[in-house]
Design an enzyme around this catalytic site. Structure first.
Site, PDB file in Angstrom:
ATOM      1  N   HIS A 458       0.845  -1.188   0.000  1.00  0.00           N
ATOM      2  CA  HIS A 458       0.000   0.000   0.000  1.00  0.00           C
ATOM      3  C   HIS A 458       0.880   1.238   0.000  1.00  0.00           C
ATOM      4  CE1 HIS A 458      -3.053   2.769   2.217  1.00  0.00           C
ATOM      5  NE2 HIS A 458      -2.991   3.034   0.926  1.00  0.00           N
ATOM      6  N   ASN A 508      -5.616   3.479   7.169  1.00  0.00           N
ATOM      7  CA  ASN A 508      -6.998   3.811   6.821  1.00  0.00           C
ATOM      8  C   ASN A 508      -7.976   3.383   7.909  1.00  0.00           C
ATOM      9  OD1 ASN A 508      -6.572   5.146   4.438  1.00  0.00           O
ATOM     10  ND2 ASN A 508      -6.716   3.325   3.165  1.00  0.00           N
TER      11      ASN A 508
END
Length: 725
Positions: A458, A508
């Site tokens: 990511h 997140n």
């Protein structure tokens, strides 16, 4: 020629009277100034001071990696009393003062990093020359650790480069390349690598013959420096610096301390060194410094393979990843490809047809153009960089890639189809990775033939500027794959944090409850500007609503839907985001979101015009003092609660990884050390008491429903600290 060998350096003297002190600290990739280096330098200075046959002393590094990374930060972190700090700083000041007072001229050869204490040593010398290549970095980064230079940096730098340049370098903690350093007079020459050896011989010969090396600072800069140092102008510059730093001094006291020490460098006596030493001692024991030091060591720890895969430390390192493929030439794909190319990787980008290839090529050309201008590279270097990125429409081009990163649209069906195709063409040794912000790596791997060689990477946008990469381990990802990807991320110049495959991973997952709470506050009538201002005061780089606009409300909606299965409270936020996205109000990219970007400065929009409906604001309630303002508490506690859950569920094994990921990935107030450190400073008893009040006031989303005591030693230690506080 005579030669003496020490543990950390070799000293040789030739027949022309040139003594070369070659520093090579054993067991370190870069030289650091530790107690052994200082002791041996002290012995060498004894010899120099008692010789009258020397014509020049040259300090240089025996490591190709660079000159000096600075002082040994572990020694600084281990200081327990002000007396210990005083002894360390005084010893360094006296050592460098001896260098400055030597009767024989001194020269420093700089290549690679010359930072912190390494630059302070250089400032004590008469001349500095630097190799002009991309690895040369010259600066005083102590402010990033909540400290100031302590070995004369605040005193000598100002006299050498002028007040404004010194303030910029020390207060920002930035580093300069060789050309910029030469432009302000910090080094005397910036020498092209191709001419380095010949110029070095010429300069050493010139200095050893008693001739001076004239500085090439232009007349205009000399005049500007003189004007700055006039008493009237100096007072105005310091008054402005104090006004600017006062705003941040509550969180970063080193800023005001640096201004104080630099101001005292203009005293006629040596008391400025006393000021520097006293300020350093005070700063060392502040919460800001301790938190920043903790983050420094966490970053170093995260960049080591054995941290994440201790059993793989001796395996597969003979064949690091050098050739990579990227599927998708969009913003993220080209960002990853460009980043890899600047670090020496050969990259192949695959797109679906010639038209999309053309778009990808133009993006790469734009990124390379910006990079070349920023780094001031010549046309040959720019061509080499562009030529290291190739383009294709055929997956067979990945047959010799050692790692292929899929970076297509964030949809499970699209990603799985692309990954199935890629796996048909890569070699049996290649790693396949997906760049995803929230989708399940384990689910993607179900249809793959070799799930053990598959993981998530990511990257954060913009790739070139964001340091964090979350390395996501699926249920069947092997340790060898994780180890190789950690090495790959480090080779990209970034910091990896390995996380279990869990919705939202670390960043997140912890960030979204905070963003969602900000939206609910707008829905209840809170002012958008006040919400953002409260979190900037907390120490965030921008408020949550500005951040949502920057990320894109459509992207936020996608993440919210991904997290809905594990965070039922997200449902109400999905409704808010869906309304805005349906109206085409996506934030910065469409000119409207929570702010209106059609003006010179973004203006917060009226909540009542922005949202279709409002809910009743919550009743007031008294809270236990935790050092937070009411708005801050409501916004920060969701992050703390989710961070605690991540640790309890084993998303990562230790709390330091959560803190590092949030600081690097979101800019979470670095001076506070990260969510887990904030939780520790509040104390678990106070945290749970305030959570109970927030639950009564605002609902079950604040309830700590899984308040089990995890087996993680990191959490157990945190809980003990919290109970004591």
């Amino acid at each position: 020629m005579t030669m003496r060998t020490f543990k950390t350096m070799t000293v040789n003297c030739d027949d022309a009277g040139v003594m070369r002190i070659v520093i090579d600290v054993p067991g370190r990739p870069l030289n650091i100034i530790d107690a052994e280096v200082m002791k041996e330098l002290d012995h060498v200075l004894d010899e120099i001071e008692h010789r009258d046959d020397l014509r020049l002393v040259v300090f240089k590094s025996g490591k190709e990696s660079g000159f000096f990374a600075g002082a040994d930060v572990s020694i600084i972190e281990g200081i327990e009393t002000e007396d210990q700090a005083d002894q360390l700083i005084l010893a360094g000041q006296r050592l460098f003062d001896r260098i400055e007072r030597l009767a024989v001229p001194t020269l420093v050869e700089i290549h690679g990093p010359c930072l912190g204490g390494g630059l302070e040593l250089s400032l004590a010398c008469d001349y500095r020359i630097a190799r002009d290549n991309s690895s040369t970095k010259i600066g005083l980064p102590e402010i990033r650790l909540g400290l100031i230079p302590g070995w004369g940096g605040t005193q000598r730098l100002t006299r050498l480069v002028g007040l404004k340049s010194a303030l910029d370098l020390i207060l920002k903690g930035t580093h300069l390349d060789a050309k910029d350093a030469a432009e302000i007079g910090l080094v005397d020459r910036a020498i092209d690598p191709d001419r380095w050896r010949d110029e070095l011989i010429r300069i050493i010969d010139q200095l050893s013959r008693g001739r001076r090396l004239r500085r090439r600072v232009n007349v205009q800069r000399r005049l500007f420096k003189a004007i700055q140092h006039s008493e009237l102008v100096r007072r105005k510059i310091f008054a402005m610096a104090r006004r600017v730093t006062t705003k941040q001094n509550m969180h970063y006291p080193a800023l005001q301390a640096a201004v104080h020490a630099i101001a005292d460098s203009f005293r006629s006596d040596s008391s400025g060194y006393d000021t520097e030493r006293e300020e350093f001692k005070k700063l060392l024991f502040t919460p800001t410094c301790r938190n920043l030091l903790r983050l420094f060591f966490s970053r170093e720890k995260a960049r080591q393979r054995h941290t994440w895969t201790p059993k793989q430390d001796h395996v597969i390192h003979d064949h690091p990843i050098r050739k990579i493929g990227v599927v998708g030439g969009g913003v993220m794909g080209t960002g990853i490809a460009h980043c890899a190319a600047t670090r020496g990787f050969n990259v192949m980008i695959k797109e679906v047809d010639p038209s999309t290839v053309d778009h990808a090529r133009k993006r790469i050309e734009g990124l390379v153009g910006d990079y070349v201008r920023h780094k001031r590279l010549d046309s040959d270097a720019a061509k080499r960089l562009l030529s290291s990125v190739k383009f294709t429409t055929d997956s067979i081009a990945f047959s010799d890639a050692e790692c292929v990163v899929e970076a297509v649209v964030e949809r499970m069906d699209v990603k799985t189809a692309v990954l199935d195709q890629v796996e048909q063409f890569v070699s049996n040794a290649a790693i396949v990775a997906t760049n995803t912000s929230a989708l399940s790596v384990t689910e993607m791997a179900r249809s793959m033939q070799h799930p053990e060689r598959f993981a998530g990477l990511h990257f954060f946008n913009p790739v070139g500027r964001m340091e964090l990469v979350e390395v996501v381990r699926g249920e069947r990802t092997s340790d060898a794959t994780v180890a190789k990807l950690v090495g790959f991320v480090k080779a990209l110049g970034k910091t990896p944090v390995v996380t279990k495959d869990s919705p939202g991973f670390i960043v997140n997952r912890i960030l979204f409850p905070y963003l969602g709470e900000a939206m609910l506050m707008v829905q209840q009538g809170d002012d958008i500007r006040e919400i953002d201002s409260s979190m900037k005061s907390f120490g965030m780089p921008m408020g949550p609503l500005r951040l949502l606009d920057k990320v894109g409300l459509d992207v936020a909606l996608h993440v919210a839907r991904t997290l809905q299965s594990t965070m039922p409270a997200v449902s109400s936020v999905i409704g808010i985001l869906s309304d805005l996205v349906d109206r085409g109000e996506l934030g910065n990219k469409t000119g409207k979101g929570f702010y209106d970007y059609s003006h010179k400065r973004p203006r917060p929009r009226s909540g009542r015009k922005l949202l279709r409906y409002f809910v009743q604001p919550p009743p007031s309630i008294d809270f236990i003092d935790d050092g937070l303002e009411p708005m801050q508490r409501r916004l920060v506690y969701p992050m703390l609660l989710e961070a605690k859950r991540c640790l309890a569920e084993g998303v990562v094994e230790e709390g330091w990884a959560i803190d590092l990921a949030m600081v690097l990935g979101t800019g979470f107030a670095p001076h506070r050390g990260g969510p887990m450190q904030v939780l520790s400073s509040i104390g678990m008893a106070h945290f749970h008491a305030n959570l109970a009040r927030l639950t009564l006031q605002l609902g079950d989303r604040f309830a700590d429903t899984d308040a089990i005591t995890p087996t993680s030693s990191g959490f157990s230690q945190l809980q003990k600290q919290g109970d004591r506080s």
